[in-house]
Design a protein around this motif. Structure first.
Motif, mmCIF file in Angstrom:
data_model
loop_
_atom_site.group_PDB
_atom_site.id
_atom_site.type_symbol
_atom_site.label_atom_id
_atom_site.label_comp_id
_atom_site.label_asym_id
_atom_site.label_seq_id
_atom_site.Cartn_x
_atom_site.Cartn_y
_atom_site.Cartn_z
ATOM 1 N N PHE A 222 -35.227 -88.214 9.071
ATOM 2 C CA PHE A 222 -35.658 -87.190 10.389
ATOM 3 C C PHE A 222 -35.428 -87.515 11.361
ATOM 4 C CE2 PHE A 222 -38.471 -91.314 9.700
ATOM 5 C CZ PHE A 222 -38.876 -91.495 11.067
ATOM 6 N N HIS A 223 -35.617 -86.457 12.285
ATOM 7 C CA HIS A 223 -35.131 -86.836 13.714
ATOM 8 C C HIS A 223 -36.411 -86.628 14.383
ATOM 9 C CE1 HIS A 223 -31.249 -85.277 12.811
ATOM 10 N NE2 HIS A 223 -31.747 -84.609 11.861
ATOM 11 N N VAL A 224 -36.365 -87.635 15.680
ATOM 12 C CA VAL A 224 -37.344 -87.645 16.727
ATOM 13 C C VAL A 224 -36.753 -87.388 17.948
ATOM 14 C CG1 VAL A 224 -38.746 -89.493 17.722
ATOM 15 C CG2 VAL A 224 -38.185 -89.526 15.197
ATOM 16 N N LYS A 225 -37.530 -86.415 18.598
ATOM 17 C CA LYS A 225 -37.122 -85.690 19.856
ATOM 18 C C LYS A 225 -38.044 -85.890 21.128
ATOM 19 C CE LYS A 225 -33.364 -83.589 17.909
ATOM 20 N NZ LYS A 225 -32.165 -83.748 18.225
ATOM 21 N N SER A 226 -37.771 -86.335 22.268
ATOM 22 C CA SER A 226 -38.503 -85.813 23.313
ATOM 23 C C SER A 226 -37.580 -85.709 24.507
ATOM 24 C CB SER A 226 -39.426 -87.215 23.695
ATOM 25 O OG SER A 226 -38.631 -88.320 23.980
ATOM 26 N N PRO A 227 -37.871 -85.655 25.764
ATOM 27 C CA PRO A 227 -36.819 -85.523 26.880
ATOM 28 C C PRO A 227 -35.992 -86.782 26.990
ATOM 29 C CG PRO A 227 -39.185 -84.723 27.654
ATOM 30 C CD PRO A 227 -39.295 -85.252 26.332
ATOM 31 N N GLU A 228 -36.714 -87.842 26.690
ATOM 32 C CA GLU A 228 -36.084 -89.205 26.637
ATOM 33 C C GLU A 228 -35.450 -89.817 25.376
ATOM 34 O OE1 GLU A 228 -39.385 -89.246 27.633
ATOM 35 O OE2 GLU A 228 -38.795 -88.383 29.619
ATOM 36 N N VAL A 229 -35.772 -89.300 24.101
ATOM 37 C CA VAL A 229 -35.510 -89.611 22.728
ATOM 38 C C VAL A 229 -34.750 -88.434 22.072
ATOM 39 C CG1 VAL A 229 -36.582 -90.512 20.680
ATOM 40 C CG2 VAL A 229 -37.466 -91.066 22.948
ATOM 41 N N GLN B 235 -33.302 -97.133 12.187
ATOM 42 C CA GLN B 235 -32.827 -95.949 12.948
ATOM 43 C C GLN B 235 -31.314 -95.763 12.355
ATOM 44 O OE1 GLN B 235 -32.727 -97.027 17.310
ATOM 45 N NE2 GLN B 235 -31.434 -95.298 17.691
ATOM 46 N N LEU B 236 -30.959 -94.474 12.263
ATOM 47 C CA LEU B 236 -29.623 -94.204 11.952
ATOM 48 C C LEU B 236 -28.681 -93.635 13.157
ATOM 49 C CD1 LEU B 236 -30.636 -91.961 8.913
ATOM 50 C CD2 LEU B 236 -29.971 -94.605 8.843
ATOM 51 N N THR B 237 -28.928 -92.917 14.100
ATOM 52 C CA THR B 237 -28.423 -92.445 15.214
ATOM 53 C C THR B 237 -29.328 -92.308 16.503
ATOM 54 O OG1 THR B 237 -28.604 -90.295 14.740
ATOM 55 C CG2 THR B 237 -26.841 -91.088 13.611
ATOM 56 N N GLY B 238 -28.751 -92.371 17.450
ATOM 57 C CA GLY B 238 -29.256 -91.631 18.754
ATOM 58 C C GLY B 238 -29.821 -92.912 19.652
ATOM 59 N N THR B 239 -30.461 -92.492 20.547
ATOM 60 C CA THR B 239 -30.954 -93.380 21.664
ATOM 61 C C THR B 239 -32.428 -93.266 21.809
ATOM 62 O OG1 THR B 239 -30.718 -91.808 23.247
ATOM 63 C CG2 THR B 239 -28.923 -93.156 22.921
ATOM 64 N N ILE B 240 -33.020 -94.583 21.721
ATOM 65 C CA ILE B 240 -34.522 -94.413 21.717
ATOM 66 C C ILE B 240 -34.843 -95.904 22.401
ATOM 67 C CG2 ILE B 240 -34.848 -95.453 19.521
ATOM 68 C CD1 ILE B 240 -37.296 -93.749 19.414
ATOM 69 N N SER B 241 -35.990 -95.965 23.306
ATOM 70 C CA SER B 241 -36.587 -96.991 23.881
ATOM 71 C C SER B 241 -37.277 -97.945 23.075
ATOM 72 C CB SER B 241 -37.427 -96.906 24.901
ATOM 73 O OG SER B 241 -38.689 -96.411 24.618
ATOM 74 N N ALA B 242 -37.419 -99.267 23.226
ATOM 75 C CA ALA B 242 -37.927 -100.343 22.344
ATOM 76 C C ALA B 242 -39.510 -99.821 22.013
ATOM 77 C CB ALA B 242 -37.802 -101.812 22.579
ATOM 78 N N GLN B 243 -40.188 -99.333 22.995
ATOM 79 C CA GLN B 243 -41.378 -98.787 22.984
ATOM 80 C C GLN B 243 -41.687 -97.695 22.113
ATOM 81 O OE1 GLN B 243 -43.165 -97.846 26.746
ATOM 82 N NE2 GLN B 243 -45.321 -98.103 25.899
ATOM 83 N N GLN C 273 -41.132 -98.406 18.384
ATOM 84 C CA GLN C 273 -42.267 -99.202 17.762
ATOM 85 C C GLN C 273 -43.327 -97.777 17.475
ATOM 86 O OE1 GLN C 273 -41.282 -101.741 16.993
ATOM 87 N NE2 GLN C 273 -43.233 -102.641 17.361
ATOM 88 N N LYS C 274 -43.667 -97.024 18.404
ATOM 89 C CA LYS C 274 -44.494 -95.590 17.928
ATOM 90 C C LYS C 274 -43.999 -95.032 16.602
ATOM 91 C CE LYS C 274 -45.816 -94.963 22.645
ATOM 92 N NZ LYS C 274 -45.713 -93.994 23.962
ATOM 93 N N VAL C 275 -42.623 -94.662 16.728
ATOM 94 C CA VAL C 275 -42.121 -94.080 15.414
ATOM 95 C C VAL C 275 -42.254 -95.119 14.064
ATOM 96 C CG1 VAL C 275 -39.946 -93.641 14.174
ATOM 97 C CG2 VAL C 275 -40.088 -93.035 16.759
ATOM 98 N N LYS C 276 -41.984 -96.343 14.399
ATOM 99 C CA LYS C 276 -42.486 -97.068 12.995
ATOM 100 C C LYS C 276 -43.910 -97.241 12.753
ATOM 101 C CE LYS C 276 -38.538 -100.181 14.012
ATOM 102 N NZ LYS C 276 -37.781 -100.820 13.394
ATOM 103 N N TYR C 277 -44.546 -97.159 13.637
ATOM 104 C CA TYR C 277 -46.232 -97.084 13.451
ATOM 105 C C TYR C 277 -46.370 -95.820 12.845
ATOM 106 C CZ TYR C 277 -51.116 -96.526 14.357
ATOM 107 O OH TYR C 277 -52.452 -96.293 14.226
ATOM 108 N N TRP C 278 -45.996 -94.675 13.301
ATOM 109 C CA TRP C 278 -46.271 -93.152 12.766
ATOM 110 C C TRP C 278 -45.620 -93.101 11.239
ATOM 111 C CZ3 TRP C 278 -42.951 -89.632 11.050
ATOM 112 C CH2 TRP C 278 -43.534 -88.315 10.584
ATOM 113 N N HIS C 279 -44.533 -93.784 11.181
ATOM 114 C CA HIS C 279 -43.950 -93.786 9.760
ATOM 115 C C HIS C 279 -44.967 -94.307 8.811
ATOM 116 C CE1 HIS C 279 -41.072 -95.061 6.612
ATOM 117 N NE2 HIS C 279 -40.467 -93.763 6.682
#
Length: 140
Positions: free
Chosen positions: A78-85, A96-104, A107-113
């Motif tokens: 799945f893809h995660v998008k935002s202005p910074e992600v 994580q497979l690809t892309g850029t994302i902050s550590a914080q 953590q939100k992605v892992k919690y949501w998953h």
């Protein structure tokens, strides 16, 4: 690209049924409703109208959009998008497979998953075109 009627109905992708196979007014209504409300659009190329399935928004969390795209490559992800992600993660274990994302944000992605994996599996399986190299996801 067409899908048998019963299979398309079960997968909630009735827009993939060949209109030449529609027999009843109810089937035509279901097909038209599917064209209007399913994640697809019509594209014109060289005078020919083509049906394109589009990405599906699975959920939102604190400015993050979680999306699944049709006709993807392995592994199921799945893809995660935002202005910074702009990143992708494996459905299986949220690595994580690809892309850029902050550590914080990661953590939100892992919690949501951890409580939404079933949503990802449902979205992945409902958006697989019949010719997709990656078939339906099966949880181990």
């Amino acid at each position: 690209m067409f899908m048998p009627k019963e299979q398309a109905k079960a997968a909630r992708r009735f827009h993939l049924v060949n209109p030449a196979e529609l027999e009843t007014l109810e089937e035509w209504a279901l097909w038209l409703e599917s064209l209007l409300h399913d994640p697809c659009s019509i594209f014109e190329r060289n005078g020919e109208l083509l049906l394109l399935e589009s990405k599906q928004l699975v959920d939102r969390l604190n400015g993050l959009k979680f999306e699944v795209y049709p006709n993807e490559h392995p592994p199921p992800h799945f893809h995660v998008k935002s202005p910074e992600v702009d990143a992708s993660f494996a459905i299986e274990d949220c690595r994580q497979l690809t892309g850029t994302i902050s550590a914080q944000a990661a953590q939100k992605v892992k919690y949501w998953h951890s409580f939404s994996k079933h949503k990802l599996i449902e979205a992945w399986n409902s958006t697989r075109p019949t010719n997709c190299v990656v078939g339906p996801y099966r949880d181990a």
